[in-house]
Each structure stands twice: as structure tokens, then as C-alpha cells.
Scaffold this active site. Structure first.
Site, mmCIF file in Angstrom:
data_model
loop_
_atom_site.group_PDB
_atom_site.id
_atom_site.type_symbol
_atom_site.label_atom_id
_atom_site.label_comp_id
_atom_site.label_asym_id
_atom_site.label_seq_id
_atom_site.Cartn_x
_atom_site.Cartn_y
_atom_site.Cartn_z
ATOM 1 N N SER D 46 0.874 -1.174 0.000
ATOM 2 C CA SER D 46 0.000 0.000 0.000
ATOM 3 C C SER D 46 0.907 1.218 0.000
ATOM 4 O O SER D 46 1.798 1.345 0.844
ATOM 5 C CB SER D 46 -0.895 -0.025 1.235
ATOM 6 O OG SER D 46 -1.880 0.977 1.131
ATOM 7 N N GLU D 47 0.701 2.120 -0.945
ATOM 8 C CA GLU D 47 1.739 3.120 -1.229
ATOM 9 C C GLU D 47 1.906 4.181 -0.151
ATOM 10 O O GLU D 47 2.849 4.975 -0.217
ATOM 11 C CB GLU D 47 1.516 3.760 -2.609
ATOM 12 C CG GLU D 47 0.264 4.599 -2.745
ATOM 13 C CD GLU D 47 -0.883 3.810 -3.354
ATOM 14 O OE1 GLU D 47 -0.929 2.568 -3.170
ATOM 15 O OE2 GLU D 47 -1.741 4.436 -4.015
#
Lengths: 220, 233, 233, 220
Positions: D46-47
Site C-alpha cells: 500500500s503506497e
């Protein structure tokens, strides 16, 4: 009398200010840590990734994973931080270190410094010095004023390959303390018993001498 | 579900695929935090003509210095080469090409290589021989030179602890170049002192996330001290 | 020896010197890990014409969204502005200039700014409106655009724990943009949940070394959840 | 029959391989996590700075400091790593993520993608999408084949501002699974009961249709 190595370190230590983050190069600069004035606190940065370098370890504390940039075993003081080389040079390159003290082969009147290479004779590498001089606003060079053969190291223009261009603003030699600005060395203080004439003779670069040049004093 | 188990069972397996002519990025600073056993395995394999990026080249007979003995390195990017007589001789004899690189630039080249940044500007080296032939550009009235990043065929890394997913933590100043090296290898091999269970390392305290790590091995280390210096009094 | 004691005793003191027209870099992602009380203090002071760099602009009535109410922000660099009706209205009415910036580029601009790197190349945004007017260069057969870094007059940061020297650790995904923001402020102000004694944080586990931090304050936080999502079943 | 959202997620999940690090965009891509095939393990990135995203939390586990890039509360699986946004995008930009799955408004036959802006109508921002498409070698777009008004979203050339140029190699729509190469969409599979003719009609870009186009199958 030319300053001893210890006196040179003592004199530079007077330039420290409370709350300074300081990087001390290998050699005489390292000794500065021994003369930090009472009542002020400085935090030493070692470019291999240590902020808050402490004293050398006891035999019991010796740890191969705890070294400084000179590869000596060290300790960390309480409140130290340890990080990667990229982070360390982010600090340095980003101008977060308040004062850098390093040695040099030559310095010139335009603030150029040569410290990493003598062509055909000595190629050890620049280590972190090029980043340090490019990143710091505030740099003191510690060096002997002249070679053993009496050749000045404070030049009109450096002869050796540069470490950095136009970056040095203060020089402490064994004979004098000088500032570099406006294309000249400005004589600020002289070593005890060293005459202005002697300093003039051994300074090849442009030297500005004020009317009064106080003598440094050292407690016995 | 073996997908994320990065462990290999031998150093031979750890360095499988390394070949002559390849580029190797090595963590370590002096003899501190160096991948001792991965270096030894490269020596054992006898691969030649390596290009190596590392801050130093160890010392005579230890660390990367071992690879000099059989002339396995033909090109070396380092910031400091002052502790190694054999290295100096090979350099002066032009048996090895040395590209001296400022320490911060070397670290940033690895970091940028791993991060998909092909080049960056730095003031370091401007106006010196390091800047010669490199593009100069002014930003906000200051001069900077363009430096390109590096990605290696292999990165060899020394960690302290890791889980089998390849999440690594380093110990004290043995961290140094290791985290950047770990990001910059097409194949990244990490050797550690201890492999722990997943979950034992606190997620927000991991230095190298496992995504960068391809192979992991637990080893034993000599951890030689280069300059033993003790407190006087 | 007060030299490294970064603690201040009030939020007023923490934001002393902030003025209209300044650039502020703010940590946080959505409402996670945002410097709630530092934002509130900026609102209280009523300074205007701010340029703000932050991933988002909070939501209506919370986080950086608070600074929209009195139109304190005139320029905003963000990657995402989808959660904020007031922001969208001010943007469409051209009361606020929004420079949409890819998230990774935004993070790297801050990191580079703090690290003395004035510009870097990235493939992100090449061939899109983001690349328009920017220098394009080819490295190894791929196109990249040049992005410049940022340094702010102030950086405002939310940490978890810190010692008085300003060494900070972040908790879980509340880390996000905070460590980069911390490096990129001429004056970096950090608010944390707890100030601990020097030595309590493990030196090699510190996220933001104290050298980046100018002022430190302990606060209490609402920590509002933006999208409360729970496990079904 | 056009695929449901769940079927779209199921079909894309078949492209996962054991040991893949995967970034799933907001919307239908997120649902892919629900259909990871037995016997394979993927790690979700998840960035906002989380590698090894777990399921949503229980009421007791809810933690405002644990969110994903869609700002939803999440958990971390054992062996997860959490890091800064700069580190997260170093991974993404540096090509370390094996597969990216994201939504799009339009895709064209040259692999261009538009997903972040409809001028004059919708300006939410690109978030991490531009970095994701620039950094990944392996990207699957999930989208409806055409708008509600029957306008194709698989175009000769994107009309909307691009998110990335020449970067998309696979597209799953509600009607078909296609690969993009050599300046054309290559039809690989069709949704159950959807004819090749229907897909042809709703594909504005160049479409290459092989002799056999297998129908997707889904277990009940």
C-alpha cells in the site's frame, strides 16, 4: 612558537557554540573533541552514520559494529542516532551540520581546498570530504602553515586537485588564525611569539593584515 | 506457500548466477558491516572482471581485499582506498581501474539506482576533478553536477537480523551502505547473524523491507576490527 | 547545556516566526499522522498567502482543511484532493492554486530538498500533463523528466515519541510523509505524543535524527479516522 | 453477460503468482485480495508505506495509525514492513513491485492510460497512480469496457489527460481480457455469453481477434 597539535585543537574548540552539530575530520580535527569548553555541548557527527559520537570504548565496551569514520572503535552518547550512509550524507549535503573541521594540503585565497590527492604520489581518496565541504556553510581548515621545506600552503591558487571550490572561510594553522573573504586571507590572530612578518613570509596568497593582530593565549 | 521464503541453504546457492564481467554492489564501511562470507564465496568461484561499487576495498587479506589476490576486480568505484597496499599497487600498475567517488555521491548513486531515479544533481565535486566531463547546472545561484545512479547485477549485504521474508535490521554503525546496496541489486543477497520468525521484527522498525531481498542466509562472522581504539584512563 | 534541548512549552512558541507568504511542508497522509495542533496554531495566527506542500488537504473542518476556512492557503502542492468539498470549490473558483504532483514525486521533492539535491530525474509523469514544460532526458533508452526539490520555511511534523534532542520515531503508517518533511524545513517543528529521556530510543531505530529538528512539543491528539473500515465476520 | 465486480476481481486474481508483491488500486482492484487462489501467497503493498497489508481490523483492533492508501483502517500481516512515503515510492519507482492492478477511465492501443482527471468535471489528483504506472513492468487495468452510454473506453488514442504513456500491457474489462502489444488490443478471453461481435463493437481501438477466443469460466 608554532602551535602544537593540541594547541591547534584547543584554538579551534573555541569556535564551537552550544548546540552545534559538528563533523571533525581525521587527524588534528579529531583532537578538538578533547577541548570542548565548559558549559557548551556539541554533538559530533561521524559520516559513516553516527550522530552523537561518544568517547572511545573500554575493553569491555569494544564492539566491531561501533566505529567512526576513521574506522576507530567508538561509543555513542545517550541520545545518539545511528543511520545509513545515504541519510548521513543527506544531513551533510543538505547543510544540516553546523560546523565542519578538516585538514588540508593546501588552501587558497578564494576558499578553494585541496586535501585528497597528490598526483603520482598519494591517492587515498576523498572519502566524505568533498560532500562535507560542498554541504557546509561553516568550515574550518586545520593545517600547518607551510611544508617542512618552508613552502607556503596558503596559496594564491591551489596547485593540487581540488576537494571543493570557494568553500573554506576559516583556516587555523600552526602560526595563525585567518579568515578567507573577498579573495584574500585576513589575519585575525597569531600564535604566541610568532611575528606578523613571519606569517607574511610564509603566506603565498594575498594576505590582509589589520593594525592589531592579537596573540593567541593558552592556559598552561 | 514458499513464495516469500528467501532463505537459501548454502553460500554456493546464495551466489548462484554470479559471473565474470558482472557488477557487484557491496555494503560495508571499512571492515564494519561487510558481507564476509558472500565475498569469500565470490573468491571461491574465481569469477573475474568484476565491477565493484563499495566505499572501501577492505584491507589486505580481508573483506573485498580478498578479491584482489586473484585479480578478480577490474573496475572499482570507491571513496577511499587508503588501507590497502595490494589495492594501491594494482591501481598504480593499472591492473585495476579505480573511479574515486565522493562518499555521499556513492551512497546516493546506490539509493537512486534502487529508487528508479536515473540521475540527480549534487554540489559535491563541482569545480574539482570529479566534476570534469559532467554536466554542470545552476539552481538558485549555485552550481551542481549531474551524477548517474547505479544498479548492480548482484548486491551483497550484511544484516544483523532478518525474518525469512527478507525484512532486515542492521546493528549500530554496521548499517552504513548496506540498506542502499540492498535496494540496488538485480539480485540482492543478504547474510545475517540471525534469522527470526516473521512478526518478531517490529514492522515500523525494519531497515530493509523484504521486497528488496532475493536471497537470505544465516552465517557466522569474524567481524574483524580495523582500528581498535580504547578509552585511555 | 541547553544546546540540544529542542522542547518548547507552548504551541505559540512552536510556531513563532511563521508569517504570511511563507512555504510550509506538512507531514501526514489523509488524516493519518498529521500535526493537528500545529495546524490549529497556524489557523489561530491567521497568517495568509501560504504555500503548502502536503499529500492531501485534510477534510472539511479537520487537518489542513482548517486553513481553507479563512483562505490562508494560496498555493497547494498535493497528490490528491478528492476528500474536501471546500478545497474543490476554492480550486474551481481559482481562490487557491493547486499544483497536482504525483505522490512519489512529492515525497522525493521533500527528501531531495532536505538532502541538498536540487533536482532529480523520474519517469513518473513523462508523457502526461505533469511533464509539460519540464526538461526531458533519456537514460538507458527511457524518458525521464526533471523535477526540482523543495525546502520550506517551516516543516510541521507529527511523531510518536521523541527525546528532547529531537530524535523522533513514528508509529505504523502514521510515518508516511513525516520523515521527509522533517528534513525539508528551514525551521522544523515536531509534535509528538510522548517525550522520553535521551537513550530510551534505540539509536539505530530512530526515524528522524535530532539534527533535523528545531522545536519539539508534546501534545494531545484527536487522531480522527477518515474511513473506518472493519472486518466483516 | 458482463462480469460483475466480483468476477472481474476473480479473473484478475488468476494472474497472481506465488511470491508476487502486488499493489492494488482503489475500487475493484482492492477486491482482488479476496480471491487470491489457494496455495499461492502474495504480499500487498500500500503506497502510503505498508508492505504486507492484512485484512480490515476488528472493532478492537481499529487503530487510526494503521491505514491503507485508500485511507481505510487496515491491519498488517506478520512479517509486514512499514516505512516512509519516500521509501514506498522508491520501491514503486524502482520497479520492485511485481504487479500493479488499477482502474482507469480510458486505455488505448499503445498502452497509454488516463485515470486521474476529467477536465472541467473531476480533479481529484493522481495520488500514487503516475508513479505506479511509471515504475511497474507489469500492470493490469480493470475497467468497464464502455461507458453507460455505450462509448468505448478502449481507444485508438486516449482523449483524457494521461496518467502514463505506453505502460499498460493488460486490460480486464467487464466483457473481455485483452493484452496490449504492437499498437493493438489482442483479445484473449471473453466474458461468459459475450460475443466477439459485441466486444468488437465496443472497442474503438485496433482489436486483434484470434480464431479462438475462449470464454471465461467461474465456479458458482
Amino acid at each position: 612558537m608554532a602551535l602544537t597539535r593540541e594547541q591547534m585543537a584547543m584554538r579551534v574548540a573555541r569556535e564551537l557554540e552550544d548546540g552545534f552539530y559538528v563533523n571533525l575530520g581525521i587527524g588534528i580535527p579529531t583532537l578538538v573533541a578533547n577541548y570542548i569548553p565548559d558549559g557548551i555541548d556539541v554533538m559530533l557527527q561521524s559520516e559513516n552514520g553516527l550522530l552523537g559520537m561518544g568517547r572511545f570504548p573500554t575493553e569491555e565496551e569494544l564492539d566491531p559494529d561501533m566505529i567512526n569514520a576513521g574506522k576507530q572503535t567508538v561509543t555513542a552518547r545517550p541520545g545518539a542516532a545511528i543511520f545509513s550512509s545515504a541519510e548521513s550524507f543527506a544531513m551533510i549535503r543538505g547543510g544540516h551540520v553546523d560546523l565542519t573541521v578538516l585538514g588540508a594540503f593546501e588552501v587558497d585565497q578564494n576558499g578553494n581546498i585541496a586535501s585528497w590527492m597528490v598526483p603520482g604520489k598519494l591517492i587515498k581518496g576523498m572519502g566524505g570530504a568533498m560532500d562535507l565541504v560542498a554541504g557546509a556553510e561553516n568550515i574550518i581548515c586545520i593545517m600547518t602553515h607551510a611544508s617542512k621545506h618552508g613552502e607556503s600552503k596558503l596559496l594564491e591558487r591551489c596547485n593540487l586537485p581540488l576537494t571543493g571550490a570557494g568553500c573554506i572561510n576559516r583556516v587555523l594553522t600552526d602560526l595563525a588564525y585567518l579568515e578567507i573573504k573577498d579573495g584574500a586571507f585576513h589575519l585575525k590572530e597569531r600564535a604566541p611569539g610568532v611575528s606578523v612578518e613571519e606569517i607574511k613570509t610564509l603566506t603565498a596568497g594575498k594576505l590582509v593584515v589589520p593594525d592589531q593582530v592579537p596573540e593567541m593565549t593558552f592556559e598552561a | 506457500m514458499a513464495g516469500f521464503d528467501k532463505r537459501v541453504t548454502s553460500y554456493e546457492e546464495a551466489m548462484e548466477g554470479i559471473d565474470s564481467g558482472m557488477t557487484v554492489i557491496a555494503g560495508g564501511f571499512g571492515l564494519c558491516g561487510i558481507p564476509e562470507n558472500l565475498i569469500a564465496e565470490i573468491k571461491r568461484r574465481g569469477v573475474k572482471d568484476l565491477t565493484v561499487y563499495s566505499n572501501n576495498c577492505g584491507v589486505d587479506g580481508f573483506g573485498l581485499g580478498l578479491l584482489l589476490e586473484d585479480k578478480q576486480i577490474s573496475r572499482f568505484y570507491a571513496s577511499y582506498v587508503g588501507e590497502n597496499a595490494l589495492f594501491e599497487r594494482q591501481m598504480l600498475d593499472e591492473e585495476i581501474e579505480v573511479i574515486l567517488t565522493p562518499q555521499g555521491t556513492l551512497a546516493e548513486k546506490m539509493r537512486a539506482g534502487g529508487a528508479g531515479i536515473p540521475a540527480f544533481y549534487t554540489a559535491t565535486g563541482y569545480g574539482t576533478p570529479i566534476g570534469e566531463g559532467k554536466e554542470v547546472r545552476e539552481f538558485n545561484g549555485r552550481h551542481y553536477i549531474l551524477e548517474e545512479s547505479v544498479v548492480g547485477d548482484f548486491a551483497i549485504v550484511k544484516g544483523w537480523k532478518a525474518d525469512r521474508y527478507g525484512n532486515v535490521v542492521y546493528r549500530d554503525t554496521a548499517q552504513n551502505f548496506n540498506p542502499m546496496a540492498a535496494t540496488a541489486g538485480r539480485i540482492t543477497v543478504v547474510e545475517v547473524e540471525e534469522i527470526v520468525e516473521p512478526g518478531e521484527l517490529k514492522p515500523d522498525q525494519i531497515h530493509t523491507p523484504g521486497i528488496y531481498v532475493d536471497r537470505l542466509i544465516q552465517g557466522t562472522f569474524e567481524k574483524r576490527i580495523e582500528k581498535r581504539t580504547v578509552h585511555q584512563g
